[in-house]
Design a protein around this motif. Structure first.
Motif, short mmCIF file in Angstrom:
data_model
loop_
_atom_site.label_atom_id
_atom_site.label_comp_id
_atom_site.label_asym_id
_atom_site.label_seq_id
_atom_site.Cartn_x
_atom_site.Cartn_y
_atom_site.Cartn_z
N ARG A 11 0.86 -1.19 0.00
CA ARG A 11 0.00 0.00 0.00
C ARG A 11 0.89 1.23 0.00
O ARG A 11 2.08 1.15 0.34
CB ARG A 11 -0.93 0.02 1.22
N ASP A 14 1.23 7.37 2.40
CA ASP A 14 0.91 8.79 2.48
C ASP A 14 1.53 9.50 1.27
O ASP A 14 2.13 8.86 0.39
CB ASP A 14 1.43 9.40 3.79
N LEU A 15 1.38 10.83 1.24
CA LEU A 15 1.88 11.60 0.10
C LEU A 15 3.40 11.48 -0.05
O LEU A 15 3.91 11.41 -1.18
CB LEU A 15 1.49 13.07 0.24
N MET A 210 -2.12 8.15 -7.52
CA MET A 210 -3.22 7.93 -6.58
C MET A 210 -4.19 9.11 -6.53
O MET A 210 -5.36 8.94 -6.19
CB MET A 210 -2.67 7.69 -5.17
N ARG A 211 -3.73 10.30 -6.91
CA ARG A 211 -4.54 11.51 -6.76
C ARG A 211 -5.31 11.88 -8.01
O ARG A 211 -6.15 12.78 -7.99
CB ARG A 211 -3.64 12.68 -6.35
N HIS A 216 -8.33 6.38 -10.52
CA HIS A 216 -8.82 7.26 -9.47
C HIS A 216 -10.24 7.73 -9.78
O HIS A 216 -11.11 7.73 -8.90
CB HIS A 216 -7.89 8.47 -9.33
N TRP A 320 -3.64 -0.42 -4.77
CA TRP A 320 -3.22 0.87 -4.23
C TRP A 320 -4.35 1.89 -4.29
O TRP A 320 -4.59 2.63 -3.34
CB TRP A 320 -2.04 1.41 -5.03
N TRP A 324 -6.25 3.72 -1.23
CA TRP A 324 -6.05 5.18 -1.11
C TRP A 324 -7.39 5.91 -0.98
O TRP A 324 -7.58 6.74 -0.08
CB TRP A 324 -5.28 5.67 -2.33
N ARG A 327 -9.34 5.28 2.28
CA ARG A 327 -8.80 6.01 3.44
C ARG A 327 -8.97 7.53 3.32
O ARG A 327 -8.53 8.27 4.18
CB ARG A 327 -7.31 5.69 3.60
N GLY A 329 -7.62 9.43 0.88
CA GLY A 329 -6.38 10.04 0.44
C GLY A 329 -6.61 11.25 -0.45
O GLY A 329 -7.69 11.45 -1.01
N SER A 331 -6.81 14.07 -3.32
CA SER A 331 -7.18 14.08 -4.72
C SER A 331 -6.84 15.44 -5.30
O SER A 331 -6.98 16.46 -4.62
CB SER A 331 -8.68 13.80 -4.89
#
Length: 345
Positions: A11, A14-15, A210-211, A216, A320, A324, A327, A329, A331
């Motif tokens: 996983r 964090d950023l 991820m963002r 996404h 992933w 993300w 949680r 995460g 965007s």
């Protein structure tokens, strides 16, 4: 070869972990950059991929000068890049004087361009995607120029086929954005012929962070139980870290005159992606519509020949992404509009 499965985390915590992973150079990149010596100038370093690409270049060869150029409107970006050893120059690439003041560099990575917001201010889109490339191609005629383009220069192709190859002419693209991107390529080609400038035109299709990115976008729709339009039923995707790696490796694979290179991974079916993310999130996706017979798809056989096949699998990216978004995460809130078939962004 890029990152192997054994080196990849289960996983992305964090950023900071995300930025590290997307800027991690491969041994192959270190080897290829040795064939393209000299400073690396990244024009448009402030975009979605620019910061991680510049950091990757510096990590691959810490002794090499890497210079990032942008307006640096995002707070903290300049300081973050400089902390990682990337020199930063604030400049407006629409200004001839600003371009003239930039240092010469044997290697130029051109990442500037405009897509989102094109509808309603088309003139600025054409200025950024056609006028700026002409200015840059003249200014850096003696450099290698690897310029980011897009798969949108191609027409839709059969969803049952292998995708558009580099030999397919960029004809009849949909919308002003795509047409301006054809102009970008043609201008780089013109000046490459005029000055014998080596280069490559990277027809990138959907880098995955991820963002943002196709995965996404689909994951957010699944999470919020929003309908997922299946009309654009297929897409090519590639992990952004590998897209960065391959783009920099392309500096050692330039041609004179410049030529296009499709850059992405294998195709994915949006229906399958939605269901796979739904299984991971424990939510049944809301699918609507039917897949069209055509899509924006590219054949990346040549990139695979040069760089190998992608090492970050779709399953890994799905794991992933689901983790993300579940949680909460970060965007970037910049949808790709992968489902758009009218070329309006």
């Amino acid at each position: 070869m890029t990152q192997t499965a054994q080196e990849l985390p289960a996983r992305i915590a964090d950023l900071a972990a995300l930025e590290e992973l997307m800027s991690r150079p491969s041994p192959a990149l270190v080897r290829d950059l040795a064939a393209a010596p000299g400073d690396i100038l990244v024009l448009g370093v402030g975009g979605k991929m620019g910061p991680t690409l510049a950091r990757m270049a510096k990590r691959a060869d810490p002794a090499r000068r890497v210079i990032g150029v942008a307006r640096f409107s995002e707070p903290g970006l300049r300081e973050s890049l400089e902390a990682n050893g990337v020199e930063c120059i604030a400049a407006d690439l629409l200004s001839r004087d600003a371009l003239a003041s930039l240092p010469d560099a044997p290697n130029v990575v051109f990442m500037a361009g405009r897509k989102f917001g094109s509808t309603g201010s088309e003139w600025l889109t054409w200025a950024m995607n056609a006028h700026v490339p002409a200015l840059v191609a003249e200014r850096f005629a003696r450099s290698r120029i690897v310029a980011f383009s897009t798969a949108c220069v191609y027409p839709f192709v059969s969803a049952a086929g292998p995708g558009a190859s580099e030999g397919m002419p960029p004809t009849a693209p949909s919308g002003e954005y795509a047409n301006s991107c054809v102009a970008r390529e043609r201008l780089f080609q013109h000046f490459s012929h005029e000055h014998a400038t080596p280069g490559r035109l990277l027809r990138l299709s959907y880098a995955i962070d991820m963002r943002y990115g196709v995965l996404h976008d689909v994951a957010q729709k699944v999470l919020h139980r929003e309908p997922i339009d299946l009309a654009m039923g297929d897409a090519n995707v590639i992990w952004q870290g590998e897209a960065n790696d391959w783009a920099l490796r392309t500096l050692a694979h330039c041609t004179t005159p410049t030529t296009p290179l499709n850059l992405s991974g294998p195709r994915v079916r949006i229906r399958d992606v939605a269901r796979a993310l739904g299984e991971r999130l424990g939510i049944a996706p809301v699918l609507q519509g039917k897949e069209a017979d055509t899509a924006w798809l590219v054949d990346c056989s040549e990139a695979f020949r040069l760089f190998g096949t992608p090492q970050v699998s779709l399953d890994t990216m799905l794991d992933w992404t689901a983790d993300w978004v579940q949680r909460g995460g970060a965007s970037l809130n910049k949808p790709t509009h992968y489902e758009a078939r009218d070329g309006k962004y």
